[in-house]
Scaffold this motif. Structure first.
Motif, PDB file in Angstrom:
ATOM      1  N   PRO A 261       0.824  -1.214   0.000  1.00  0.00           N
ATOM      2  CA  PRO A 261       0.000   0.000   0.000  1.00  0.00           C
ATOM      3  C   PRO A 261       0.856   1.260   0.000  1.00  0.00           C
ATOM      4  O   PRO A 261       1.871   1.342   0.688  1.00  0.00           O
ATOM      5  CB  PRO A 261      -0.791  -0.132   1.312  1.00  0.00           C
ATOM      6  N   ASP A 262       0.428   2.244  -0.806  1.00  0.00           N
ATOM      7  CA  ASP A 262       1.179   3.490  -0.912  1.00  0.00           C
ATOM      8  C   ASP A 262       0.235   4.675  -0.822  1.00  0.00           C
ATOM      9  O   ASP A 262      -0.902   4.550  -0.335  1.00  0.00           O
ATOM     10  CB  ASP A 262       2.005   3.515  -2.201  1.00  0.00           C
ATOM     11  N   ALA A 263       0.660   5.819  -1.326  1.00  0.00           N
ATOM     12  CA  ALA A 263      -0.111   7.048  -1.190  1.00  0.00           C
ATOM     13  C   ALA A 263      -1.414   7.034  -1.982  1.00  0.00           C
ATOM     14  O   ALA A 263      -2.262   7.911  -1.785  1.00  0.00           O
ATOM     15  CB  ALA A 263       0.749   8.241  -1.633  1.00  0.00           C
ATOM     16  N   LYS A 299      -8.175   1.700  13.104  1.00  0.00           N
ATOM     17  CA  LYS A 299      -7.589   2.991  12.768  1.00  0.00           C
ATOM     18  C   LYS A 299      -7.325   2.955  11.265  1.00  0.00           C
ATOM     19  O   LYS A 299      -6.523   2.154  10.788  1.00  0.00           O
ATOM     20  CB  LYS A 299      -6.294   3.227  13.535  1.00  0.00           C
ATOM     21  N   LEU A 300      -8.024   3.809  10.522  1.00  0.00           N
ATOM     22  CA  LEU A 300      -7.953   3.775   9.065  1.00  0.00           C
ATOM     23  C   LEU A 300      -7.460   5.112   8.514  1.00  0.00           C
ATOM     24  O   LEU A 300      -7.952   6.179   8.889  1.00  0.00           O
ATOM     25  CB  LEU A 300      -9.336   3.467   8.469  1.00  0.00           C
ATOM     26  N   TYR A 301      -6.481   5.020   7.598  1.00  0.00           N
ATOM     27  CA  TYR A 301      -6.067   6.205   6.859  1.00  0.00           C
ATOM     28  C   TYR A 301      -7.141   6.523   5.822  1.00  0.00           C
ATOM     29  O   TYR A 301      -7.690   5.616   5.168  1.00  0.00           O
ATOM     30  CB  TYR A 301      -4.746   5.960   6.137  1.00  0.00           C
ATOM     31  N   THR A 302      -7.444   7.795   5.626  1.00  0.00           N
ATOM     32  CA  THR A 302      -8.397   8.152   4.579  1.00  0.00           C
ATOM     33  C   THR A 302      -7.742   8.061   3.199  1.00  0.00           C
ATOM     34  O   THR A 302      -8.372   7.632   2.234  1.00  0.00           O
ATOM     35  CB  THR A 302      -8.951   9.569   4.809  1.00  0.00           C
ATOM     36  N   LEU A 303      -6.476   8.437   3.115  1.00  0.00           N
ATOM     37  CA  LEU A 303      -5.740   8.325   1.848  1.00  0.00           C
ATOM     38  C   LEU A 303      -4.261   8.146   2.172  1.00  0.00           C
ATOM     39  O   LEU A 303      -3.691   8.899   2.964  1.00  0.00           O
ATOM     40  CB  LEU A 303      -5.944   9.567   0.984  1.00  0.00           C
ATOM     41  N   GLY A 304      -3.675   7.134   1.522  1.00  0.00           N
ATOM     42  CA  GLY A 304      -2.267   6.864   1.767  1.00  0.00           C
ATOM     43  C   GLY A 304      -2.049   6.049   3.025  1.00  0.00           C
ATOM     44  O   GLY A 304      -2.977   5.470   3.584  1.00  0.00           O
ATOM     45  N   VAL A 305      -0.802   6.030   3.500  1.00  0.00           N
ATOM     46  CA  VAL A 305      -0.443   5.201   4.653  1.00  0.00           C
ATOM     47  C   VAL A 305       0.346   6.003   5.693  1.00  0.00           C
ATOM     48  O   VAL A 305       1.069   5.440   6.515  1.00  0.00           O
ATOM     49  CB  VAL A 305       0.363   3.962   4.207  1.00  0.00           C
ATOM     50  N   THR A 306       0.191   7.326   5.652  1.00  0.00           N
ATOM     51  CA  THR A 306       0.817   8.190   6.658  1.00  0.00           C
ATOM     52  C   THR A 306      -0.173   9.278   7.068  1.00  0.00           C
ATOM     53  O   THR A 306      -1.189   9.494   6.404  1.00  0.00           O
ATOM     54  CB  THR A 306       2.100   8.868   6.121  1.00  0.00           C
ATOM     55  N   GLY A 307       0.143   9.945   8.160  1.00  0.00           N
ATOM     56  CA  GLY A 307      -0.687  11.047   8.614  1.00  0.00           C
ATOM     57  C   GLY A 307      -1.726  10.603   9.620  1.00  0.00           C
ATOM     58  O   GLY A 307      -1.619   9.554  10.261  1.00  0.00           O
ATOM     59  N   LEU A 308      -2.781  11.424   9.747  1.00  0.00           N
ATOM     60  CA  LEU A 308      -3.840  11.151  10.713  1.00  0.00           C
ATOM     61  C   LEU A 308      -4.748  10.022  10.243  1.00  0.00           C
ATOM     62  O   LEU A 308      -4.863   9.737   9.044  1.00  0.00           O
ATOM     63  CB  LEU A 308      -4.670  12.419  10.944  1.00  0.00           C
ATOM     64  N   THR A 309      -5.416   9.395  11.211  1.00  0.00           N
ATOM     65  CA  THR A 309      -6.348   8.314  10.910  1.00  0.00           C
ATOM     66  C   THR A 309      -7.730   8.656  11.456  1.00  0.00           C
ATOM     67  O   THR A 309      -7.880   9.502  12.343  1.00  0.00           O
ATOM     68  CB  THR A 309      -5.897   6.986  11.537  1.00  0.00           C
ATOM     69  N   ASN A 310      -8.734   7.988  10.920  1.00  0.00           N
ATOM     70  CA  ASN A 310     -10.060   7.964  11.524  1.00  0.00           C
ATOM     71  C   ASN A 310     -10.158   6.698  12.365  1.00  0.00           C
ATOM     72  O   ASN A 310      -9.880   5.601  11.868  1.00  0.00           O
ATOM     73  CB  ASN A 310     -11.150   7.976  10.460  1.00  0.00           C
ATOM     74  N   ASP A 311     -10.561   6.854  13.622  1.00  0.00           N
ATOM     75  CA  ASP A 311     -10.568   5.729  14.550  1.00  0.00           C
ATOM     76  C   ASP A 311     -12.007   5.301  14.858  1.00  0.00           C
ATOM     77  O   ASP A 311     -12.863   6.142  15.181  1.00  0.00           O
ATOM     78  CB  ASP A 311      -9.864   6.112  15.853  1.00  0.00           C
ATOM     79  N   TYR A 312     -12.250   4.002  14.754  1.00  0.00           N
ATOM     80  CA  TYR A 312     -13.591   3.444  14.969  1.00  0.00           C
ATOM     81  C   TYR A 312     -13.511   2.310  15.986  1.00  0.00           C
ATOM     82  O   TYR A 312     -12.678   1.413  15.848  1.00  0.00           O
ATOM     83  CB  TYR A 312     -14.174   2.895  13.665  1.00  0.00           C
ATOM     84  N   THR A 313     -14.398   2.331  16.959  1.00  0.00           N
ATOM     85  CA  THR A 313     -14.513   1.230  17.913  1.00  0.00           C
ATOM     86  C   THR A 313     -15.952   0.740  17.905  1.00  0.00           C
ATOM     87  O   THR A 313     -16.884   1.476  18.271  1.00  0.00           O
ATOM     88  CB  THR A 313     -14.117   1.671  19.330  1.00  0.00           C
TER      89      THR A 313
END
Length: 462
Positions: A261-263, A299-313
């Motif tokens: 997986p990349d950007a 914890k999911l990246y919206t785009l790419g594999v770096t930066g902030l994530t959206n976290d779901y429990t």
């Protein structure tokens, strides 16, 4: 007058001819629907030598034997297997070195559908036929005495593409602690809850099939949206046929996306997402109960594999009840999923109004199966959550003028199973609320009831 007389005679003749055609059609249809005995199909039935009804009431609902078959790794066989020609000495030290099924564990499934919406989607055709809606090939059966598979490859009519669908590869074994039987195993799969034994979780819950063209509510817990985008492995155990426990971990495994997986990848998992499951089951006379919990943290990246994530429990509770009737079975399923969302990535980019949101989903369905060929189901569903005017913005058909994910309604289904591997279904879905509203829910004049739909389906496996 003569012309008028001939015209009437012609009309009468056409009416007679049409009546004959209708009668012939009804006769042929009636002959086609004469019930026959269920026979062993597809590959699991051929492997075990048992009819489909040994594991199912109505596919994909599992009965107690079907749950045990899945728990033990799909490995039960009732046919001759190909084995090594070992000496007696070898057999003592190398047990079951090779045991391959004497028939191929391949099978197939065909689904065709017809959908009629109460109000057509603007600028589209109503009364849609999906032929096929789905066509699947399965590699399903014993691989070794302790390893079995459920591998589904599907042609999807909506996309025209072929993909690896629900997949569950298992290792299972048993031992006893005193008088207490214990089954344990490992599952490698690509859809959280596809490995589950009960019909209360997202992968196998009601509705078991639905239209591929009718509008659907825009919000679902993330646990029900990861199928085919992740791969996970986990360990499970059933203790004394009473307590089931499982712990699994999932990583990104998106087909058709960049590898590694990349950007360019959307929705990649950060590190590993844990999934858990616990359930208690018990039979009392003609009754059977299961009550449990399951959940997942992502914890999911919206785009790419770096930066902030959206976290779901996601944390869920479920219950299944079965009661054996003189000639059939009553079944009740219910589940409640509560999802906490911390939208770090979406909030920072302006894609959501709130940093923290909540989403809740409730399902309830009850069915009565009349042996050997009729099943009636009624279900209620409700989704609600936080108001977020950016995340749930107005847009035609799929949007929300109220900025809310709230949807609720009823489903009714009639299944006719003339043969054990063939099923005809009539499904009706009625919405009282859709994407946050009952009237003008999308901001473009569409009402929730406009999405009410009748769905007809032909399903058979071979």
């Amino acid at each position: 007058m003569k012309t008028l007389f001939l015209s009437r005679e012609a009309i009468r003749s056409q009416i007679v001819q049409r009546k004959k055609i209708v009668l012939l059609f009804l006769l042929a249809f009636g002959m086609f629907l004469i019930p026959k005995n269920a026979f062993a199909t597809p590959s699991y039935a051929r492997q075990t030598g048992m009819a489909c009804s040994a594991c199912h009431t109505v596919y994909p609902q599992l009965n107690s034997f079907g749950r045990s078959f899945k728990l033990n790794g799909y490995t039960l066989t009732g046919i001759k297997t190909i084995t090594d020609d070992l000496t007696e000495k070898d057999k003592e030290t190398v047990k079951n070195y090779l045991r391959i099924l004497s028939i191929s564990p391949l099978s197939g499934m065909f689904q065709g559908g017809f959908t009629s919406l109460k109000t057509a989607i603007p600028n589209t055709q109503n009364n849609n036929i999906e032929f096929p809606q789905q066509f699947s090939l399965f590699y399903a059966g014993q691989v070794t005495p302790k390893i079995g598979t459920f591998i589904q490859l599907t042609l999807n009519n909506a996309t025209g593409g072929i993909k690896l669908d629900n997949t569950d590869i298992r290792y299972a074994d048993q031992f006893s602690a005193g008088d207490m039987p214990i089954t344990y195993g490992f599952s490698l799969n690509n859809n959280p809850t596809v490995q589950d034994l009960w019909n209360t979780t997202p992968a196998w819950g009601y509705p078991y099939t639905s239209s591929g063209v009718a509008p659907i509510p825009g919000s679902n817990p993330i646990i029900s949206s990861l199928g085919g985008t992740v791969a996970g492995i986990g360990a499970y155990t059933m203790i004394n046929n009473l307590l089931y426990l499982e712990l699994s971990g999932y990583r990104t495994a998106q087909m058709g996306a960049a590898l590694p997986p990349d950007a360019t990848v959307s929705g990649a998992v950060y590190k590993t997402s844990p999934y858990w499951r616990a359930a208690l089951q018990k039979a009392f006379g003609k009754s059977y109960f299961e009550v449990g919990t399951f959940g997942m943290s992502n914890k999911l990246y919206t785009l790419g594999v770096t930066g902030l994530t959206n976290d779901y429990t996601d944390v869920a509770m479920d219950l299944q009840y079965e009661y054996q009737l003189p000639k059939g079975q009553f079944t009740l399923h219910t589940s409640y999923i509560n999802e906490k969302q911390q939208l770090n990535s979406s909030f920072s980019s302006g894609a959501s109004q709130n940093l923290d949101n909540n989403l809740r989903k409730f399902n309830l369905d009850a069915s009565v199966y009349f042996k050997p060929s009729i099943n009636l189901t009624a279900g209620y569903f409700a989704t609600n959550g936080s108001t977020d005017n950016v995340l749930y913005a107005p847009s035609q058909i799929s949007g929300s003028s109220a900025g809310a994910p709230d949807s609720k309604g009823m489903r009714f289904q009639l299944d006719y199973i003339p043969w054990g591997n063939t099923q005809f279904s009539v499904n009706y879905i009625s919405y009282s609320k859709f994407n946050g509203g009952s009237t003008n829910y999308d901001g473009f004049g569409r009402n929730a009831s406009d999405n009410n739909a009748i769905y007809l389906q032909l399903w058979f496996a071979f």
